[in-house]
Scaffold this motif. Structure first.
Motif, PDB file in Angstrom:
ATOM      1  N   MET A 151       0.821  -1.181   0.000  1.00 31.05           N
ATOM      2  CA  MET A 151       0.000   0.000   0.000  1.00 31.05           C
ATOM      3  C   MET A 151       0.873   1.256   0.000  1.00 31.05           C
ATOM      4  N   LYS A 152       1.920   1.285   0.843  1.00 35.26           N
ATOM      5  CA  LYS A 152       2.801   2.450   0.903  1.00 35.26           C
ATOM      6  C   LYS A 152       3.570   2.616  -0.396  1.00 35.26           C
ATOM      7  N   VAL A 153       3.980   1.493  -1.011  1.00 34.26           N
ATOM      8  CA  VAL A 153       4.711   1.562  -2.269  1.00 34.26           C
ATOM      9  C   VAL A 153       3.840   2.204  -3.339  1.00 34.26           C
ATOM     10  N   ALA A 154       2.565   1.825  -3.408  1.00 34.97           N
ATOM     11  CA  ALA A 154       1.650   2.410  -4.386  1.00 34.97           C
ATOM     12  C   ALA A 154       1.492   3.897  -4.161  1.00 34.97           C
ATOM     13  N   THR A 155       1.414   4.312  -2.910  1.00 33.83           N
ATOM     14  CA  THR A 155       1.262   5.729  -2.596  1.00 33.83           C
ATOM     15  C   THR A 155       2.492   6.508  -3.028  1.00 33.83           C
ATOM     16  N   VAL A 156       3.680   5.918  -2.866  1.00 38.38           N
ATOM     17  CA  VAL A 156       4.918   6.588  -3.251  1.00 38.38           C
ATOM     18  C   VAL A 156       5.076   6.616  -4.761  1.00 38.38           C
ATOM     19  N   LEU A 157       4.722   5.511  -5.438  1.00 39.19           N
ATOM     20  CA  LEU A 157       4.923   5.410  -6.881  1.00 39.19           C
ATOM     21  C   LEU A 157       3.872   6.124  -7.709  1.00 39.19           C
ATOM     22  N   LEU A 158       2.676   6.290  -7.199  1.00 39.10           N
ATOM     23  CA  LEU A 158       1.600   6.893  -7.972  1.00 39.10           C
ATOM     24  C   LEU A 158       1.974   8.254  -8.547  1.00 39.10           C
ATOM     25  N   PRO A 159       2.515   9.197  -7.759  1.00 36.35           N
ATOM     26  CA  PRO A 159       2.881  10.485  -8.351  1.00 36.35           C
ATOM     27  C   PRO A 159       3.927  10.350  -9.458  1.00 36.35           C
ATOM     28  N   PHE A 160       4.873   9.417  -9.296  1.00 39.65           N
ATOM     29  CA  PHE A 160       5.894   9.191 -10.305  1.00 39.65           C
ATOM     30  C   PHE A 160       5.278   8.681 -11.606  1.00 39.65           C
ATOM     31  N   VAL A 161       4.393   7.700 -11.492  1.00 34.17           N
ATOM     32  CA  VAL A 161       3.730   7.133 -12.670  1.00 34.17           C
ATOM     33  C   VAL A 161       2.902   8.195 -13.383  1.00 34.17           C
ATOM     34  N   LEU A 162       2.155   8.978 -12.626  1.00 37.98           N
ATOM     35  CA  LEU A 162       1.345  10.041 -13.224  1.00 37.98           C
ATOM     36  C   LEU A 162       2.217  11.093 -13.904  1.00 37.98           C
ATOM     37  N   ALA A 163       3.350  11.408 -13.302  1.00 36.10           N
ATOM     38  CA  ALA A 163       4.261  12.387 -13.908  1.00 36.10           C
ATOM     39  C   ALA A 163       4.825  11.854 -15.217  1.00 36.10           C
ATOM     40  N   CYS A 164       5.176  10.554 -15.252  1.00 31.71           N
ATOM     41  CA  CYS A 164       5.694   9.946 -16.486  1.00 31.71           C
ATOM     42  C   CYS A 164       4.635   9.956 -17.583  1.00 31.71           C
ATOM     43  N   PHE A 165       3.387   9.635 -17.226  1.00 30.81           N
ATOM     44  CA  PHE A 165       2.303   9.632 -18.195  1.00 30.81           C
ATOM     45  C   PHE A 165       2.058  11.045 -18.724  1.00 30.81           C
ATOM     46  N   ALA A 166       2.066  12.016 -17.837  1.00 34.87           N
ATOM     47  CA  ALA A 166       1.859  13.406 -18.255  1.00 34.87           C
ATOM     48  C   ALA A 166       2.959  13.839 -19.200  1.00 34.87           C
ATOM     49  N   HIS A 167       4.212  13.454 -18.904  1.00 36.28           N
ATOM     50  CA  HIS A 167       5.325  13.797 -19.786  1.00 36.28           C
ATOM     51  C   HIS A 167       5.136  13.142 -21.154  1.00 36.28           C
ATOM     52  N   ALA A 168       4.693  11.891 -21.174  1.00 37.70           N
ATOM     53  CA  ALA A 168       4.483  11.182 -22.437  1.00 37.70           C
ATOM     54  C   ALA A 168       3.415  11.871 -23.274  1.00 37.70           C
ATOM     55  N   GLN A 169       2.403  12.442 -22.629  1.00 35.12           N
ATOM     56  CA  GLN A 169       1.356  13.133 -23.371  1.00 35.12           C
ATOM     57  C   GLN A 169       1.893  14.377 -24.067  1.00 35.12           C
ATOM     58  N   ASP A 170       2.909  14.983 -23.503  1.00 38.33           N
ATOM     59  CA  ASP A 170       3.481  16.199 -24.079  1.00 38.33           C
ATOM     60  C   ASP A 170       4.618  15.893 -25.047  1.00 38.33           C
ATOM     61  N   SER A 171       4.985  14.650 -25.174  1.00 41.15           N
ATOM     62  CA  SER A 171       6.097  14.248 -26.009  1.00 41.15           C
ATOM     63  C   SER A 171       5.775  14.470 -27.483  1.00 41.15           C
ATOM     64  N   PRO A 172       6.778  14.945 -28.257  1.00 36.07           N
ATOM     65  CA  PRO A 172       6.546  15.152 -29.694  1.00 36.07           C
ATOM     66  C   PRO A 172       6.382  13.842 -30.463  1.00 36.07           C
ATOM     67  N   SER A 173       6.677  12.679 -29.846  1.00 35.12           N
ATOM     68  CA  SER A 173       6.577  11.410 -30.564  1.00 35.12           C
ATOM     69  C   SER A 173       5.140  10.944 -30.759  1.00 35.12           C
ATOM     70  N   LYS A 174       4.186  11.543 -30.091  1.00 36.58           N
ATOM     71  CA  LYS A 174       2.761  11.242 -30.264  1.00 36.58           C
ATOM     72  C   LYS A 174       2.433   9.760 -30.103  1.00 36.58           C
ATOM     73  N   ILE A 175       2.104   9.384 -28.912  1.00 43.13           N
ATOM     74  CA  ILE A 175       1.675   8.017 -28.648  1.00 43.13           C
ATOM     75  C   ILE A 175       0.355   7.783 -29.373  1.00 43.13           C
ATOM     76  N   GLN A 176       0.261   6.633 -30.053  1.00 37.84           N
ATOM     77  CA  GLN A 176      -0.968   6.288 -30.761  1.00 37.84           C
ATOM     78  C   GLN A 176      -1.575   5.043 -30.137  1.00 37.84           C
ATOM     79  N   ILE A 177      -2.871   5.056 -29.962  1.00 39.76           N
ATOM     80  CA  ILE A 177      -3.588   3.906 -29.423  1.00 39.76           C
ATOM     81  C   ILE A 177      -4.682   3.523 -30.402  1.00 39.76           C
ATOM     82  N   GLU A 178      -4.709   2.241 -30.759  1.00 40.80           N
ATOM     83  CA  GLU A 178      -5.718   1.735 -31.674  1.00 40.80           C
ATOM     84  C   GLU A 178      -6.372   0.523 -31.021  1.00 40.80           C
ATOM     85  N   THR A 179      -7.670   0.551 -30.873  1.00 37.58           N
ATOM     86  CA  THR A 179      -8.376  -0.604 -30.340  1.00 37.58           C
ATOM     87  C   THR A 179      -8.495  -1.633 -31.457  1.00 37.58           C
TER      88      THR A 179
END
Length: 138
Positions: free
Chosen positions: A1-29
């Protein structure tokens, strides 16, 4: 539980950075379904300890696989080649590169490859007590 609390901000920051990346992540269902390729609705997943398996399977040209069943829902993505999935009653459906197959559950079927064979990735979400498939032939 504590590990998730510590890692959550890091994971969210990485995802936010990826959204701003010029490489443009593409998702296709590729596939989203509540039934197998033949239209049979999926029931519940099996109880017990979940076990995920991802297999890359290469099947040679002009191969008829053995008749088999799966005890829980799974799906395959065709990387190359083509595959026809057949039921014992003669019903079949053809799949080719870039398509996904929503596999049948508790129903005998087999795959038949074409002239090029097939390479596919199969995703299984079962449990630690059930096999991925059950052969009907000895």
């Amino acid at each position: 539980m504590k590990v998730a609390t510590v890692l959550l901000p890091f994971v969210l920051a990485c995802f936010a950075h990826a959204q701003d990346s010029p490489s443009k992540i593409q998702i296709e269902t590729v596939l989203q379904t509540t039934s197998s390729w033949d239209g049979t609705p999926y029931k519940a997943y099996p109880a017990g300890q979940p076990k995920l398996s991802v297999l890359k399977i290469t099947i040679p040209p002009r191969t008829k696989m053995k008749w088999h069943e799966h005890p829980f829902p799974n799906a395959a993505y065709i990387l190359s080649g083509d595959l026809t999935v057949e039921k014992r009653d003669g019903t079949s459906k053809h799949f080719a590169t870039g398509e996904a197959v929503a596999e049948m559950v508790d129903s005998a079927h087999r795959g038949v490859t074409g002239e090029a064979g097939v390479v596919l990735v199969v995703f299984y979400a079962g449990n630690s007590e059930l096999p991925l498939s059950i052969s009907e032939e000895k």
